[in-house]
Enzyme design. Structure first.
Site, PDB file in Angstrom:
ATOM      1  N   ALA A   6     -23.426 -39.716 -17.982  1.00 32.86           N
ATOM      2  CA  ALA A   6     -21.987 -39.886 -18.204  1.00 32.86           C
ATOM      3  C   ALA A   6     -21.291 -40.075 -16.868  1.00 32.86           C
ATOM      4  CB  ALA A   6     -21.361 -38.710 -18.941  1.00 32.86           C
ATOM      5  N   THR A   7     -20.045 -40.478 -16.944  1.00 30.85           N
ATOM      6  CA  THR A   7     -19.205 -40.588 -15.752  1.00 30.85           C
ATOM      7  C   THR A   7     -17.834 -40.026 -16.085  1.00 30.85           C
ATOM      8  OG1 THR A   7     -20.353 -42.614 -15.105  1.00 30.85           O
ATOM      9  CG2 THR A   7     -18.278 -42.138 -13.998  1.00 30.85           C
ATOM     10  N   ALA A   8     -17.379 -39.092 -15.271  1.00 29.31           N
ATOM     11  CA  ALA A   8     -16.030 -38.539 -15.401  1.00 29.31           C
ATOM     12  C   ALA A   8     -15.418 -38.511 -14.013  1.00 29.31           C
ATOM     13  CB  ALA A   8     -16.070 -37.133 -15.998  1.00 29.31           C
TER      14      ALA A   8
END
Length: 197
Positions: A6-8
């Site tokens: 994921a990317t946050a």
């Protein structure tokens, strides 16, 4: 430690904070969902993360309860730093069986906007901008080149979108839309979803 899927990312501006994450939920290269929300509003605060979805959701629920308890018991609002420290302590309590997540926590209080980054065992770092997860290396490059704390929130959203789109282009575990949480200096907030094809 292996990069968490994921990317946050988050940015702190003079007018507030912006937290954002993409929606793809994947494990081992297999896409489990295209609609996994990874950005949550907790009272006056926001949390975004990368990692095991169940762990992020559990930490969000724990923080929601702990913040309400603190404010009821002390009869005053908890500061952003104190809430982030509380999250850090919760993570550290589980250091032998950690929550597999990297988190961004932020909000606005009397001292202004604040953004914190936390790792799975509770390391707590205050920063102006940060990215976590498998697409973080790509996203942070965009943030480093474009970040300006004096830009308005609309410009901040543009930069956040640009950074996440760049990460989605290069990271197979990221994609399928972007959630954005904006918390303004007056503690009003807005949540947006942008579909990415």
């Amino acid at each position: 430690m292996e990069e968490l899927p994921a990317t946050a990312l988050g940015i702190k501006l003079n007018d507030g904070i912006i937290l954002a994450a993409e929606r793809r939920l994947s494990y081992g290269g297999f896409v489990l969902s295209r609609s996994a929300k990874k950005v949550f509003k907790i009272g006056r605060f926001g949390i975004a993360g990368a990692g095991i979805m169940g762990d992020i959701q559990t930490l969000t629920r724990l923080m929601n309860v702990e913040i309400k308890y603190y404010e009821m018991y002390n009869n005053k609002p908890i500061s952003v730093k104190a809430a982030a420290k509380l999250l850090s302590v919760i993570l550290y309590q589980y250091k032998w069986t950690p929550f597999i997540s990297e988190l961004l926590f932020g909000g606005v209080d009397d001292e202004g906007p604040k953004l914190f980054v936390l790792d799975p065992i509770g390391s707590l770092i205050e920063d102006n901008y940060a990215a976590v997860g498998s697409g973080a290396r790509v996203a942070i490059g965009v943030l480093e080149s474009e970040y300006d704390p004096s830009m308005n929130l609309d410009k901040g959203k543009e930069i956040v979108l640009k950074a996440l789109k760049a990460a989605i282009e290069r990271d197979v575990t990221s994609g399928d839309g972007i959630d954005i949480l904006t918390i303004k200096r007056d503690n009003t907030s807005s949540e947006d979803f942008i579909k990415i094809f």
